[in-house]
Design a protein around this motif. Structure first.
Motif, mmCIF file in Angstrom:
data_model
loop_
_atom_site.group_PDB
_atom_site.id
_atom_site.type_symbol
_atom_site.label_atom_id
_atom_site.label_comp_id
_atom_site.label_asym_id
_atom_site.label_seq_id
_atom_site.Cartn_x
_atom_site.Cartn_y
_atom_site.Cartn_z
ATOM 1 N N MET A 1 55.637 59.903 -83.101
ATOM 2 C CA MET A 1 55.309 59.134 -83.056
ATOM 3 C C MET A 1 53.922 57.965 -83.976
ATOM 4 O O MET A 1 53.180 58.232 -84.719
ATOM 5 C CB MET A 1 54.110 60.183 -81.872
ATOM 6 C CG MET A 1 53.075 59.067 -80.858
ATOM 7 S SD MET A 1 52.425 59.688 -79.961
ATOM 8 C CE MET A 1 52.003 58.754 -79.025
ATOM 9 N N HIS A 2 54.195 56.800 -83.527
ATOM 10 C CA HIS A 2 53.939 56.188 -84.163
ATOM 11 C C HIS A 2 52.583 55.339 -82.689
ATOM 12 O O HIS A 2 52.686 55.005 -81.937
ATOM 13 C CB HIS A 2 54.025 54.273 -84.698
ATOM 14 C CG HIS A 2 53.468 53.612 -85.372
ATOM 15 N ND1 HIS A 2 52.932 53.866 -86.768
ATOM 16 C CD2 HIS A 2 52.778 52.882 -84.734
ATOM 17 C CE1 HIS A 2 52.246 52.761 -87.032
ATOM 18 N NE2 HIS A 2 52.022 51.924 -86.014
ATOM 19 N N SER A 3 50.907 55.463 -83.727
ATOM 20 C CA SER A 3 50.269 54.720 -82.185
ATOM 21 C C SER A 3 48.783 53.397 -83.177
ATOM 22 O O SER A 3 49.078 53.826 -84.337
ATOM 23 C CB SER A 3 49.637 55.239 -81.919
ATOM 24 O OG SER A 3 48.361 56.896 -82.551
ATOM 25 N N THR A 4 48.372 52.554 -82.809
ATOM 26 C CA THR A 4 47.631 51.943 -83.697
ATOM 27 C C THR A 4 46.532 51.484 -82.576
ATOM 28 O O THR A 4 46.550 51.709 -81.072
ATOM 29 C CB THR A 4 48.484 50.788 -83.930
ATOM 30 O OG1 THR A 4 49.372 51.205 -84.483
ATOM 31 C CG2 THR A 4 47.581 49.568 -84.688
ATOM 32 N N ILE A 5 45.529 51.403 -83.391
ATOM 33 C CA ILE A 5 44.375 51.346 -82.540
ATOM 34 C C ILE A 5 43.256 50.583 -83.522
ATOM 35 O O ILE A 5 43.443 50.336 -84.527
ATOM 36 C CB ILE A 5 43.479 52.849 -82.053
ATOM 37 C CG1 ILE A 5 41.766 51.941 -81.417
ATOM 38 C CG2 ILE A 5 43.128 53.197 -83.427
ATOM 39 C CD1 ILE A 5 40.897 53.824 -81.204
ATOM 40 N N ALA A 6 42.697 48.920 -82.432
ATOM 41 C CA ALA A 6 42.083 48.535 -83.520
ATOM 42 C C ALA A 6 40.814 48.122 -82.905
ATOM 43 O O ALA A 6 40.449 47.771 -81.639
ATOM 44 C CB ALA A 6 42.792 47.059 -84.019
ATOM 45 N N ILE A 7 40.030 46.980 -83.725
ATOM 46 C CA ILE A 7 38.924 46.625 -83.304
ATOM 47 C C ILE A 7 38.545 45.226 -84.342
ATOM 48 O O ILE A 7 39.021 45.249 -85.339
ATOM 49 C CB ILE A 7 38.024 47.666 -83.334
ATOM 50 C CG1 ILE A 7 36.486 47.099 -81.915
ATOM 51 C CG2 ILE A 7 37.429 48.052 -85.023
ATOM 52 C CD1 ILE A 7 35.248 48.022 -81.873
ATOM 53 N N ASP A 8 37.741 44.082 -83.029
ATOM 54 C CA ASP A 8 37.361 42.675 -84.207
ATOM 55 C C ASP A 8 35.932 43.677 -84.593
ATOM 56 O O ASP A 8 35.299 43.694 -83.301
ATOM 57 C CB ASP A 8 37.487 42.294 -83.602
ATOM 58 C CG ASP A 8 39.229 41.676 -83.177
ATOM 59 O OD1 ASP A 8 39.579 41.471 -83.786
ATOM 60 O OD2 ASP A 8 39.337 40.866 -81.771
ATOM 61 N N ILE A 9 35.263 42.908 -85.719
ATOM 62 C CA ILE A 9 34.314 42.972 -86.216
ATOM 63 C C ILE A 9 33.775 42.449 -86.620
ATOM 64 O O ILE A 9 34.195 41.736 -87.795
ATOM 65 C CB ILE A 9 34.280 44.441 -87.390
ATOM 66 C CG1 ILE A 9 34.971 45.583 -86.890
ATOM 67 C CG2 ILE A 9 32.967 44.368 -87.526
ATOM 68 C CD1 ILE A 9 34.630 46.763 -87.806
ATOM 69 N N ALA A 10 32.254 41.761 -86.004
ATOM 70 C CA ALA A 10 32.110 40.133 -87.298
ATOM 71 C C ALA A 10 31.053 40.569 -88.301
ATOM 72 O O ALA A 10 29.955 40.658 -88.335
ATOM 73 C CB ALA A 10 31.268 39.471 -85.608
ATOM 74 N N ALA A 11 32.016 40.675 -89.372
ATOM 75 C CA ALA A 11 31.094 40.765 -90.542
ATOM 76 C C ALA A 11 32.328 40.468 -91.270
ATOM 77 O O ALA A 11 33.839 41.001 -90.963
ATOM 78 C CB ALA A 11 31.053 42.398 -90.544
ATOM 79 N N PRO A 12 31.795 40.327 -92.663
ATOM 80 C CA PRO A 12 33.079 40.083 -93.468
ATOM 81 C C PRO A 12 33.703 41.295 -94.202
ATOM 82 O O PRO A 12 33.308 42.608 -94.098
ATOM 83 C CB PRO A 12 32.378 39.895 -95.053
ATOM 84 C CG PRO A 12 30.923 39.310 -94.172
ATOM 85 C CD PRO A 12 30.553 39.899 -93.374
ATOM 86 N N PRO A 13 34.997 41.270 -94.262
ATOM 87 C CA PRO A 13 36.065 42.402 -94.353
ATOM 88 C C PRO A 13 35.704 43.223 -95.849
ATOM 89 O O PRO A 13 35.962 44.409 -95.766
ATOM 90 C CB PRO A 13 37.248 41.557 -94.719
ATOM 91 C CG PRO A 13 37.212 40.564 -95.349
ATOM 92 C CD PRO A 13 36.048 40.115 -94.064
ATOM 93 N N GLU A 14 34.917 42.530 -96.634
ATOM 94 C CA GLU A 14 34.675 43.664 -97.619
ATOM 95 C C GLU A 14 33.626 44.918 -97.498
ATOM 96 O O GLU A 14 33.216 45.503 -97.924
ATOM 97 C CB GLU A 14 34.334 42.320 -98.783
ATOM 98 C CG GLU A 14 35.156 41.986 -99.055
ATOM 99 C CD GLU A 14 35.403 40.569 -98.556
ATOM 100 O OE1 GLU A 14 35.312 39.976 -97.868
ATOM 101 O OE2 GLU A 14 36.836 40.467 -98.811
ATOM 102 N N LEU A 15 32.499 43.895 -97.030
ATOM 103 C CA LEU A 15 31.692 44.791 -95.988
ATOM 104 C C LEU A 15 32.222 46.027 -95.359
ATOM 105 O O LEU A 15 31.528 47.311 -95.423
ATOM 106 C CB LEU A 15 30.468 44.075 -95.244
ATOM 107 C CG LEU A 15 29.215 44.995 -94.315
ATOM 108 C CD1 LEU A 15 28.840 45.723 -95.614
ATOM 109 C CD2 LEU A 15 28.091 43.850 -93.507
ATOM 110 N N VAL A 16 33.122 45.672 -94.308
ATOM 111 C CA VAL A 16 33.906 47.430 -94.073
ATOM 112 C C VAL A 16 33.928 47.478 -94.884
ATOM 113 O O VAL A 16 33.927 48.950 -94.293
ATOM 114 C CB VAL A 16 34.721 46.129 -92.412
ATOM 115 C CG1 VAL A 16 35.376 47.262 -91.487
ATOM 116 C CG2 VAL A 16 33.300 45.050 -91.480
ATOM 117 N N PHE A 17 35.203 47.676 -95.491
ATOM 118 C CA PHE A 17 35.389 48.479 -96.885
ATOM 119 C C PHE A 17 34.627 48.789 -97.676
ATOM 120 O O PHE A 17 34.852 50.274 -96.956
ATOM 121 C CB PHE A 17 36.312 47.798 -97.209
ATOM 122 C CG PHE A 17 37.356 48.514 -98.388
ATOM 123 C CD1 PHE A 17 38.682 48.976 -97.742
ATOM 124 C CD2 PHE A 17 37.307 47.857 -99.625
ATOM 125 C CE1 PHE A 17 38.730 49.854 -99.199
ATOM 126 C CE2 PHE A 17 37.600 49.176 -100.973
ATOM 127 C CZ PHE A 17 38.627 49.821 -100.165
#
Length: 164
Positions: A1-17
């Motif tokens: 089974m494959h599933s994906t969950i996602a969200i948008d974040i108002a922050a730079p990707p480097e900070l999130v990472f």
């Protein structure tokens, strides 16, 4: 089974990472995590980590079911991906990939879960009952943390650039 969950974040990707890749701090950053302790550091840079998170049952009363698993985890800075290979627990064999990508003025974070247990219907039960509720809270918390940090950095930059 494959599933994906996602969200948008108002922050730079480097900070999130940077926030998300520090899995040993998840129990301090994420209120629904009870444990995120490395039990082994591998020569290739990956970690074996014991995780325990609470799956909310009666959120209003603060009751949650503890869910435990062990993962080999590593990150890929060039592509801002986090990887988890579940080694123990009910999700043994699950492969998880976080993708943190630039999107508009912020980031899009998606988590892919691939799980193929011996009893196929078990995958859907785990996904709906545990994976999605825990991953959803994880993403929502990282969103709040990253956006607060990004806003604080923006305010500091504006204050520094303003004439006195």
């Amino acid at each position: 089974m494959h599933s994906t969950i996602a969200i948008d974040i108002a922050a730079p990707p480097e900070l999130v990472f940077t926030l998300a890749r520090d899995v040993e701090r998840w129990d301090r950053l994420l209120p629904h995590y009870v444990r995120s302790r490395a039990v082994e550091r591998r020569p290739d840079g990956s970690l074996i980590v014991d995780f325990v998170a609470r799956r909310p049952l009666l959120a209003v009363l603060g009751f949650g079911l503890p869910v435990a698993w062990r993962s080999r985890t590593w990150n890929e800075p060039a592509t801002r991906r986090l990887r988890f290979a579940h080694l123990a627990g009910a999700t043994k064999g699950m492969d998880v990939t976080w993708r943190i990508e630039a999107s508009g003025a912020g980031s899009r974070v998606s988590i892919d879960h691939d799980f193929r247990p011996r009893v196929a219907p078990f995958a859907a039960f785990v996904d709906r009952g545990f994976t999605r509720p825990i991953a959803g809270r994880t993403l929502a918390t990282f969103k709040a943390l990253a956006e607060a940090l990004a806003e604080g950095q923006s305010e500091a930059a504006r204050a520094t650039n303003q004439p006195t």
